[in-house]
Design an enzyme around this catalytic site. Structure first.
Site, short mmCIF file in Angstrom:
data_model
loop_
_atom_site.label_atom_id
_atom_site.label_comp_id
_atom_site.label_asym_id
_atom_site.label_seq_id
_atom_site.Cartn_x
_atom_site.Cartn_y
_atom_site.Cartn_z
N ALA A 82 23.27 90.39 55.72
CA ALA A 82 22.81 89.09 56.22
C ALA A 82 23.91 88.05 56.13
CB ALA A 82 21.58 88.63 55.44
N ARG A 115 27.92 81.80 68.13
CA ARG A 115 27.40 81.52 69.47
C ARG A 115 26.03 80.87 69.44
NH1 ARG A 115 28.30 87.12 72.54
NH2 ARG A 115 28.40 87.94 70.40
N ASP A 121 19.75 90.85 61.17
CA ASP A 121 19.48 90.17 62.42
C ASP A 121 18.93 91.12 63.49
OD1 ASP A 121 21.76 91.61 62.83
OD2 ASP A 121 22.97 89.95 63.59
N TYR A 136 -11.65 58.23 59.25
CA TYR A 136 -10.80 58.92 58.29
C TYR A 136 -11.62 59.28 57.07
CZ TYR A 136 -7.44 59.74 54.56
OH TYR A 136 -6.75 60.31 53.52
N TYR A 158 -6.97 55.54 48.30
CA TYR A 158 -5.68 55.33 47.62
C TYR A 158 -5.50 53.85 47.32
CZ TYR A 158 -0.61 55.73 46.80
OH TYR A 158 0.65 55.70 46.26
#
Length: 456
Positions: A8, A14, A102, A364, A385
């Protein structure tokens, strides 16, 4: 014990990105993960990964799951495997599989069947091969009555050899003890000044050891990616293969435009997946559902007869008979109980929504436990909150939440509580009560005349 070495270290210039090539993704998972999964499915767990370019990214991704070694200089495939010699010497009694990180479509079937052949033939090395209609660019397998005599690269092949369609996949089984010895005999006396793993075959044969080849019936194990075009082709191939599998299992598609289904997703028969839908890892979908259009579902469990329309749902459970959408966000750790209905522009976060509860629109619900048959009016917010901590709301069965109600957590509504429109609830409300808080409306007559007069 059998071992695995996964190469790996490729940079993938490219690809035009600063990351190791094996970390580029096919259907949401790095190619490296596909290779690891094939090994794990074959019962192989003693794995060493050879990293190279930006190897710290490989370590970060693996999170300590497997050993890694560094190939500091890119001097060929043989040199890469040499970096794992200490790993090999930990136990030389078994066999070692060498794979490319790969080449994501190596299969557990090919791995297991190749090992059987490898052992039966008592080979020092067995190459995993496949037959291609167009073998241009690949190393050709030169077979003999007793096995193989070597691998000839395209640039070195004669006209006759170029007609051979059996090619090297880049995957090999070795007897571990033989691999250690053969690596020690490799040299870089070639135009590239690199150590080639393929040279182990000719060395083994010259010393009277056996070398063979296992030809996979699945030519897709050869597929890899050198550039973005190749990567797109891998994704397209994998996407189509997975959709075909679901079609065979009774899943419907009116069109496959924009549909991506990752490989571990389970979908029940009779379910229809509509265009633009992405279904990610860990998701299980029941029977006779309708998912989409333009929905994202990740790591969720859905029951039967669920309908999601323009929904994004993550790490949650949605029980049978639920209808959600459009434009709904289900955030992690939420449970939507059977028969619930959630309409447009609603967000649910870390909450349980009870059976047959209706949240029609513009609401909500966060950090809340909601009972059965609750009705939410438009614009309701659980204010969870306070800037320091998050607190929960509890809403009992059969409550009716009026439009534009604010529930200031922590707060509890009992059974069948009503809240009047525009109410802000700051303390617990007992069963069967009405909470109303609208203050006193004041009318200031002539206000706009005074306000607008300076502008005249």
């Amino acid at each position: 014990m059998n071992k695995v070495i996964i190469l790996a270290g490729g940079q993938g210039k490219r690809m035009k990105a600063d990351m190791p090539k094996p970390l580029f993704k096919v259907l949401g998972e790095p190619m490296l993960e596909w290779v690891i999964s094939a090994c794990e499915s074959s019962g192989l767990s003693d794995i060493c990964i050879v990293k190279g370019f930006m190897g710290e990214m490989i370590d970060e991704y693996l999170g300590g799951r497997y050993k890694t070694v560094l190939q500091a200089e890119r001097l060929g495939t043989g040199h890469a495997v040499m970096q794992a010699v200490p790993f090999l010497k930990e136990d030389e009694s078994g066999h070692t599989l060498v794979l490319c990180g790969d080449a994501p479509f190596i299969s557990s079937t090919a791995i297991s069947e190749a090992l059987v052949i490898h052992k039966q033939q008592k080979n020092a090395v067995t190459v995993i091969t496949a037959e291609l209609d167009n073998p241009f660019g690949y190393g050709r397998i030169i077979r003999t009555p007793g096995g193989i005599s070597g691998i000839v690269e395209q640039k070195d092949a004669t006209d006759e050899q170029k007609q051979i369609c059996e090619v090297n996949s880049g995957a090999y089984w070795f007897r571990t003890a033989d691999l250690v010895e053969l690596l020690g005999k490799l040299d870089c006396n070639n135009s590239q000044k690199e150590y080639y793993l393929t040279d182990t075959i000719s060395i083994a044969l010259s010393e009277g050891r056996n070398a063979g080849a296992y030809k996979s019936e699945n030519a897709d194990i050869i597929k890899g990616a050198n550039d973005r075009k190749d990567l797109l082709e891998l994704n397209t191939y994998a996407k189509n293969a997975i959709i075909e599998k679901h079609l065979e299992n009774g899943v419907g598609f009116v069109s496959t435009d924009g549909i991506i289904i990752e490989r571990d997703v389970e979908i029940g028969a009779g379910t229809e997946i509509l265009p633009g839908t992405i279904i990610r890892r860990g998701t299980i979908i029941g029977k006779n559902c309708s998912i989409g259009p333009n929905s994202v579902v990740e790591n969720c469990k859905l029951g039967d007869d669920v309908k999601l329309n323009y929904v994004q749902a993550y790490d949650s459970e949605i029980e049978s008979g639920v209808k959600i959408g459009p434009f709904v966000h289900i955030r992690p750790n939420s449970v939507i109980r059977s028969g619930a209905k959630i309409g447009d522009f609603v967000e649910i976060k870390n909450s349980t929504i009870g059976e047959k509860t209706a949240i029609a629109h513009l609401t909500y619900v966060g950090d809340s436990d909601v009972g059965k048959k609750v009705n939410f009016g438009c614009g309701t917010v659980t204010v969870n909150y306070d800037g320091i901590v998050k607190s929960r709301c509890v809403i009992g069965d059969n409550c009716f939440i009026g439009c534009n109600t604010n529930l200031i957590a922590p707060v509890k509504l009992g059974k069948s509580v009503y809240t009047a429109a525009g109410t802000t609830v700051t303390r617990d409300v007992p069963d069967y009560a009405l909470a109303i808080d609208r203050g006193i409306m004041k009318i200031n007559e002539g206000y706009t005349l005074r306000k607008l007069k300076p502008k005249e």
